[in-house]
Design a protein around this motif. Structure first.
Motif, PDB file in Angstrom:
ATOM      1  N   ALA A   1       0.743  -4.349  71.448  1.00  0.00           N
ATOM      2  CA  ALA A   1       1.573  -4.996  72.586  1.00  0.00           C
ATOM      3  C   ALA A   1       1.935  -3.843  73.629  1.00  0.00           C
ATOM      4  N   ALA A   2       2.101  -2.711  73.072  1.00  0.00           N
ATOM      5  CA  ALA A   2       2.486  -1.474  73.936  1.00  0.00           C
ATOM      6  C   ALA A   2       1.342  -1.033  74.843  1.00  0.00           C
ATOM      7  N   VAL A   3       0.193  -1.188  74.277  1.00  0.00           N
ATOM      8  CA  VAL A   3      -0.837  -0.902  75.302  1.00  0.00           C
ATOM      9  C   VAL A   3      -1.594  -2.172  75.897  1.00  0.00           C
ATOM     10  N   GLY A   4      -0.755  -3.062  76.045  1.00  0.00           N
ATOM     11  CA  GLY A   4      -1.435  -4.385  76.796  1.00  0.00           C
ATOM     12  C   GLY A   4      -2.156  -5.346  76.054  1.00  0.00           C
ATOM     13  N   ASN A   5      -2.178  -5.310  74.536  1.00  0.00           N
ATOM     14  CA  ASN A   5      -2.924  -6.327  73.936  1.00  0.00           C
ATOM     15  C   ASN A   5      -2.063  -7.128  73.126  1.00  0.00           C
ATOM     16  N   HIS A   6      -2.551  -8.339  72.523  1.00  0.00           N
ATOM     17  CA  HIS A   6      -1.878  -9.192  71.516  1.00  0.00           C
ATOM     18  C   HIS A   6      -2.747  -9.417  70.322  1.00  0.00           C
ATOM     19  N   VAL A   7      -2.084  -9.298  69.178  1.00  0.00           N
ATOM     20  CA  VAL A   7      -2.669  -9.373  67.938  1.00  0.00           C
ATOM     21  C   VAL A   7      -2.868 -10.858  67.413  1.00  0.00           C
ATOM     22  N   THR A   8      -3.941 -11.320  67.361  1.00  0.00           N
ATOM     23  CA  THR A   8      -4.178 -12.835  67.123  1.00  0.00           C
ATOM     24  C   THR A   8      -4.151 -12.997  65.597  1.00  0.00           C
ATOM     25  N   ALA A   9      -4.393 -12.170  64.952  1.00  0.00           N
ATOM     26  CA  ALA A   9      -4.646 -11.999  63.222  1.00  0.00           C
ATOM     27  C   ALA A   9      -4.554 -10.780  62.674  1.00  0.00           C
ATOM     28  N   LEU A  10      -3.709 -10.869  61.674  1.00  0.00           N
ATOM     29  CA  LEU A  10      -3.404  -9.383  61.076  1.00  0.00           C
ATOM     30  C   LEU A  10      -3.735  -9.445  59.451  1.00  0.00           C
ATOM     31  N   HIS A  11      -4.312  -8.485  58.788  1.00  0.00           N
ATOM     32  CA  HIS A  11      -4.775  -8.665  57.529  1.00  0.00           C
ATOM     33  C   HIS A  11      -4.629  -7.215  56.876  1.00  0.00           C
ATOM     34  N   ARG A  12      -3.728  -7.114  55.738  1.00  0.00           N
ATOM     35  CA  ARG A  12      -3.465  -5.860  55.165  1.00  0.00           C
ATOM     36  C   ARG A  12      -4.747  -5.741  54.120  1.00  0.00           C
ATOM     37  N   GLN A  13      -5.515  -4.687  54.191  1.00  0.00           N
ATOM     38  CA  GLN A  13      -6.422  -4.550  52.993  1.00  0.00           C
ATOM     39  C   GLN A  13      -6.137  -3.376  51.967  1.00  0.00           C
ATOM     40  N   GLN A  14      -5.101  -2.438  52.417  1.00  0.00           N
ATOM     41  CA  GLN A  14      -5.122  -1.210  51.510  1.00  0.00           C
ATOM     42  C   GLN A  14      -3.991  -0.590  51.706  1.00  0.00           C
ATOM     43  N   ILE A  15      -3.247  -0.175  50.528  1.00  0.00           N
ATOM     44  CA  ILE A  15      -1.943   0.445  50.437  1.00  0.00           C
ATOM     45  C   ILE A  15      -2.203   1.794  49.562  1.00  0.00           C
ATOM     46  N   GLY A  16      -2.166   2.857  50.296  1.00  0.00           N
ATOM     47  CA  GLY A  16      -2.558   4.094  49.436  1.00  0.00           C
ATOM     48  C   GLY A  16      -4.203   4.128  49.128  1.00  0.00           C
TER      49      GLY A  16
END
Length: 233
Positions: free
Chosen positions: A191-206
């Motif tokens: 959002a800070a760079v003028g875009n909008h996330v329409t879908a978000l998926h976490r794939q990895q932790i560590g």
């Protein structure tokens, strides 16, 4: 904790059989016969089955879950179903998410009853990396790679985000690696760079990479469990 749940877990029998054992006066709590499965016990009480003490020693548990949309990462919520719906384990309510995902965000959630272990994941000082697959509303430009690497000023915050690795997959899809967990961070960065996330998926932790289908879960391997301490020292 309910006595019947405790007995089912520690004796490895069904709730139906637990009920029969209670009615047969085979269970005592602090040497008092208890016949009600709803009787509440605590960790300091002595529970006996047929005069044998049942030790209240709990082995720490660690799981990964592929969270679908529409579920919250809490043990109880008045408005939405929780991720515990997918966890078929004794005393599942004792588990907590080591790093929550938003209601509409999918992907990797780590669940445990080990508070020290989860703190290694969520505490900013340990710089635990999380990898997200992001779908955007507007086309991505390569200049953003350098912007994310330098850090971004989020609305309402003075400190820049820590350097993040942005990999552009195609015009509308990217892979983002961050090492902190600010409130709605990924969405706010775009959002800070003028875009909008329409879908978000976490794939990895560590080094722990999601490898189960949506709505499924599995126990972590010992190597995966140990990696949180080894790589985040």
């Amino acid at each position: 904790m309910r006595l019947d749940k405790f007995l089912a877990h520690h004796l490895g029998i069904s709730r139906n059989l637990v009920s029969k054992e209670l009615k047969a006066a085979n269970v005592t709590v602090d040497d008092v016969i208890i016949k009600s499965g709803s009787f509440q016990i605590n960790e300091h009480q002595v529970v006996k089955y047929q005069d044998n003490i049942i030790e209240q020693i709990h082995r720490k548990r660690y799981f990964m879950l592929n969270k679908p949309q529409g579920y919250v990462c809490s043990t109880d919520d008045p408005d939405y179903p929780t991720i515990l719906y997918f966890i078929d384990e004794p005393m599942a309510e004792k588990l907590h998410a080591a790093g929550r995902l938003d209601l509409d965000t999918t992907g990797l959630v780590l669940l445990t009853d080990d508070g020290q272990w989860s703190h290694r994941i969520t505490s900013p000082k340990h710089h635990c990396q999380k990898v997200y697959l992001v779908t955007l509303e507007q086309p991505l430009v390569t200049d953003l790679i350098g912007v994310f690497e330098k850090g971004i000023e989020l609305r309402g915050e003075k400190a820049l985000t820590k350097p993040a690795l942005l990999e552009i997959i195609d015009e509308y899809h990217a892979r983002l690696t961050i090492s902190e967990g600010r409130y709605h961070q990924v969405k706010r960065m775009f959002a800070a760079v003028g875009n909008h996330v329409t879908a978000l998926h976490r794939q990895q932790i560590g080094i722990i990479n999601l490898d189960v289908d949506e709505g499924e879960y599995r126990a972590l391997t010992q190597q995966e469990i140990d990696s949180i301490y080894e790589r985040l020292s």
